[in-house]
Write a protein that holds these residues in place. Structure first.
Motif, PDB file in Angstrom:
ATOM      1  N   ASN A  19       0.833  -1.188   0.000  1.00 45.65           N
ATOM      2  CA  ASN A  19       0.000   0.000   0.000  1.00 45.65           C
ATOM      3  C   ASN A  19       0.880   1.256   0.000  1.00 45.65           C
ATOM      4  O   ASN A  19       0.452   2.322   0.404  1.00 45.65           O
ATOM      5  N   SER A  20       2.118   1.100  -0.472  1.00 46.94           N
ATOM      6  CA  SER A  20       3.058   2.226  -0.509  1.00 46.94           C
ATOM      7  C   SER A  20       2.802   3.080  -1.752  1.00 46.94           C
ATOM      8  O   SER A  20       2.010   2.725  -2.624  1.00 46.94           O
ATOM      9  N   ALA A  21       3.489   4.193  -1.841  1.00 49.08           N
ATOM     10  CA  ALA A  21       3.327   5.106  -2.979  1.00 49.08           C
ATOM     11  C   ALA A  21       3.784   4.460  -4.287  1.00 49.08           C
ATOM     12  O   ALA A  21       3.214   4.716  -5.346  1.00 49.08           O
ATOM     13  N   THR A  22       4.791   3.620  -4.231  1.00 45.80           N
ATOM     14  CA  THR A  22       5.308   2.950  -5.435  1.00 45.80           C
ATOM     15  C   THR A  22       4.890   1.479  -5.404  1.00 45.80           C
ATOM     16  O   THR A  22       5.718   0.593  -5.226  1.00 45.80           O
ATOM     17  N   LYS A  23       3.617   1.251  -5.581  1.00 42.72           N
ATOM     18  CA  LYS A  23       3.055  -0.098  -5.465  1.00 42.72           C
ATOM     19  C   LYS A  23       3.718  -1.098  -6.410  1.00 42.72           C
ATOM     20  O   LYS A  23       3.841  -0.843  -7.598  1.00 42.72           O
ATOM     21  N   ILE A  24       4.078  -2.250  -5.827  1.00 42.27           N
ATOM     22  CA  ILE A  24       4.531  -3.379  -6.636  1.00 42.27           C
ATOM     23  C   ILE A  24       3.719  -4.634  -6.302  1.00 42.27           C
ATOM     24  O   ILE A  24       4.015  -5.716  -6.776  1.00 42.27           O
TER      25      ILE A  24
END
Length: 140
Positions: A30-35
Motif C-alpha cells: 500500500n506504498s506510494a510505489t506499489k509493486i
C-alpha cells in the motif's frame, strides 16, 4: 475444525510479504510505489478466486467444458473509517461447450451461498482476537 496460518512480515514503507504454511508468498503493498496489491484488493482477489474454484468444480461435475472463464469483481467502500466494503459485485464471465446462462447462474449461486468460505466469512460475524508481543530492540 481446521486451522490456517499466514505469517506477515514488514518490508518497509507500507509493503509486506505474507508466507503461508505451505511456503507460498503474497506481496501486499500500500506504498506510494506499489509493486503488489493492497490489502483490500487482496480481499477482492480472495473472494474472486474462491468462487472461481467452486464454479469450475461445479461445471466439471455437470460435464460442461469451459473454454474460458474470468471473474470481474468490484467493491464499493465506505467513505468513513474503517472504510469497509459496503457492496461487492462479482461478475462471472464464461464460455464453454454446453454452457447456458442458467447453468452458470446456478454454479455461481451455489458458490456464493453454499461453498465459498471467503463469501461466507464476509457475510458473517467473525471473531477477531488481537494479541501482542512487544520485543525490546537490542542495544548497540
Amino acid at each position: 475444525m481446521s486451522l490456517k496460518t499466514l505469517q506477515v512480515t514488514w518490508l518497509g514503507e507500507q509493503r509486506y510479504v505474507g508466507v503461508s504454511e505451505s511456503g507460498h508468498q503474497l506481496l501486499i503493498d500500500n506504498s506510494a510505489t506499489k509493486i503488489g496489491v493492497s490489502p483490500m484488493e487482496a480481499l477482492l482477489g480472495a473472494l474472486a478466486t474462491c468462487t472461481a474454484y467452486d464454479v469450475v468444480q461445479v461445471m466439471g461435475k455437470k460435464r460442461i467444458k469451459l473454454t474460458s472463464y474470468r471473474i470481474e469483481v468490484e467493491g464499493e467502500r465506505a467513505d468513513e473509517h474503517p472504510r469497509r466494503y459496503t457492496r461487492i459485485v462479482v461478475r462471472h464471465i464464461a464460455r464453454g461447450e454446453g454452457l447456458t446462462p442458467e447453468a452458470l447462474e446456478r454454479a455461481a449461486h451455489l458458490s456464493h451461498e453454499k461453498y465459498c468460505s471467503v463469501a461466507a466469512s464476509l457475510n458473517s460475524e467473525v471473531v477477531v482476537e488481537t494479541r501482542v508481543e512487544a520485543e525490546a530492540a537490542a542495544s548497540v
